[in-house]
Design a protein around this motif. Structure first.
Motif, PDB file in Angstrom:
ATOM      1  N   TYR A 272       0.844  -1.186   0.000  1.00  0.00           N
ATOM      2  CA  TYR A 272       0.000   0.000   0.000  1.00  0.00           C
ATOM      3  C   TYR A 272       0.884   1.243   0.000  1.00  0.00           C
ATOM      4  O   TYR A 272       2.004   1.220   0.503  1.00  0.00           O
TER       5      TYR A 272
ATOM      6  N   LEU B 141      -2.860   0.443   9.431  1.00  0.00           N
ATOM      7  CA  LEU B 141      -1.895  -0.428   8.765  1.00  0.00           C
ATOM      8  C   LEU B 141      -0.909  -1.029   9.766  1.00  0.00           C
ATOM      9  O   LEU B 141      -0.531  -2.204   9.646  1.00  0.00           O
TER      10      LEU B 141
ATOM     11  N   LEU C   5      -2.651  -3.787  11.604  1.00  0.00           N
ATOM     12  CA  LEU C   5      -2.798  -4.956  10.739  1.00  0.00           C
ATOM     13  C   LEU C   5      -1.465  -5.636  10.432  1.00  0.00           C
ATOM     14  O   LEU C   5      -1.440  -6.761   9.946  1.00  0.00           O
TER      15      LEU C   5
ATOM     16  N   GLN D  35       0.611  -4.646   8.126  1.00  0.00           N
ATOM     17  CA  GLN D  35       0.769  -4.644   6.672  1.00  0.00           C
ATOM     18  C   GLN D  35       1.876  -3.674   6.246  1.00  0.00           C
ATOM     19  O   GLN D  35       1.973  -2.563   6.775  1.00  0.00           O
TER      20      GLN D  35
ATOM     21  N   TYR E 286       3.748  -0.886   4.013  1.00  0.00           N
ATOM     22  CA  TYR E 286       3.248   0.258   3.249  1.00  0.00           C
ATOM     23  C   TYR E 286       4.371   1.240   2.987  1.00  0.00           C
ATOM     24  O   TYR E 286       5.401   1.236   3.672  1.00  0.00           O
TER      25      TYR E 286
ATOM     26  N   LEU F 256      -9.574  -1.504   4.597  1.00  0.00           N
ATOM     27  CA  LEU F 256      -8.446  -2.312   5.066  1.00  0.00           C
ATOM     28  C   LEU F 256      -8.904  -3.370   6.066  1.00  0.00           C
ATOM     29  O   LEU F 256      -8.462  -4.526   6.018  1.00  0.00           O
TER      30      LEU F 256
ATOM     31  N   ARG G  74     -10.751  -6.041   4.114  1.00  0.00           N
ATOM     32  CA  ARG G  74      -9.855  -6.816   3.250  1.00  0.00           C
ATOM     33  C   ARG G  74      -9.025  -7.815   4.048  1.00  0.00           C
ATOM     34  O   ARG G  74      -8.764  -8.925   3.591  1.00  0.00           O
ATOM     35  N   HIS G  75      -8.627  -7.411   5.251  1.00  0.00           N
ATOM     36  CA  HIS G  75      -7.743  -8.257   6.052  1.00  0.00           C
ATOM     37  C   HIS G  75      -8.476  -8.996   7.171  1.00  0.00           C
ATOM     38  O   HIS G  75      -7.849  -9.720   7.941  1.00  0.00           O
TER      39      HIS G  75
END
Length: 198
Positions: A2, A19, A22, A24, A26, A67, A70-71
């Protein structure tokens, strides 16, 4: 991967925090509202913008919910009563927290000087104080706004509380303040706060 576009002292903080929660990866582009980087993806010039495979998603709350969906974390599933209640809390926070704080900011430094009415802040602060009491009522004895697990509105509420503190809006409910402190003590929040200081 991302990419988040937006300065950290804006609503981009919320997206970065999500983020981090999560876990994730980025990239972060530190661009302000109406900058060339932002205008290339959002004609309104507003931040944040999230690029997903080069495609833009705008609005911090929409981005956070995307987000989470999606996760499969920090949200109740779409189509459930729990999700409807979660979305209702998010909408309450947008209307009665975020909108009041943004209106206050607009009349201090955003609008052209001839259109500013700084005296409106007194009314906005009065409304905000009532919203804090209602939010504390929603929280009740729960750990988070929708129950035992953190969801999107918790990030929204805590970020707005930080904004309110810096804008000198009233935060006088002990239950709400203890909740915000717990949110600020989260490792993901601290990582984003460290980015702000870097």
């Amino acid at each position: 991967m991302y990419e988040v576009i937006g300065k950290i002292d804006t609503r981009a903080f919320r997206v970065l925090w999500m983020l981090e929660e999560l876990g994730q990866p980025y990239e972060w582009t530190k661009a302000g509202p109406r900058s060339a980087e932002v205008m290339a993806h959002n004609p309104s010039g507003k931040v944040p913008v999230l690029l997903v495979d080069g495609e833009p998603v705008n609005d911090s709350v929409a981005i956070m919910q995307y987000l989470a969906d999606r996760h499969g974390a920090f949200t109740h599933p779409a189509g459930t009563l729990e999700r409807a209640r979660q979305d209702a809390i998010s909408n309450f926070l947008i209307d009665d927290f975020d909108a009041l704080l943004w209106m206050g900011a607009r009349h201090v430094f955003v609008l052209p000087e001839e259109h500013r009415m700084p005296e409106i802040r007194s009314s906005l602060k009065w409304e905000f104080a009532g919203a804090v009491e209602r939010c504390a009522g929603i929280l009740g004895d729960k750990a988070f706004l929708t129950g035992d697990e953190m969801t999107v509105p918790d990030i929204l509420a805590a970020h707005c509380a930080n904004w309110a503190f810096s804008a000198k809006f009233p935060l006088e409910n002990d239950k709400f303040n203890a909740y915000v402190k717990r949110m600020r003590d989260r490792d993901a929040f601290k990582r984003v706060a460290a980015l702000a200081k870097a």
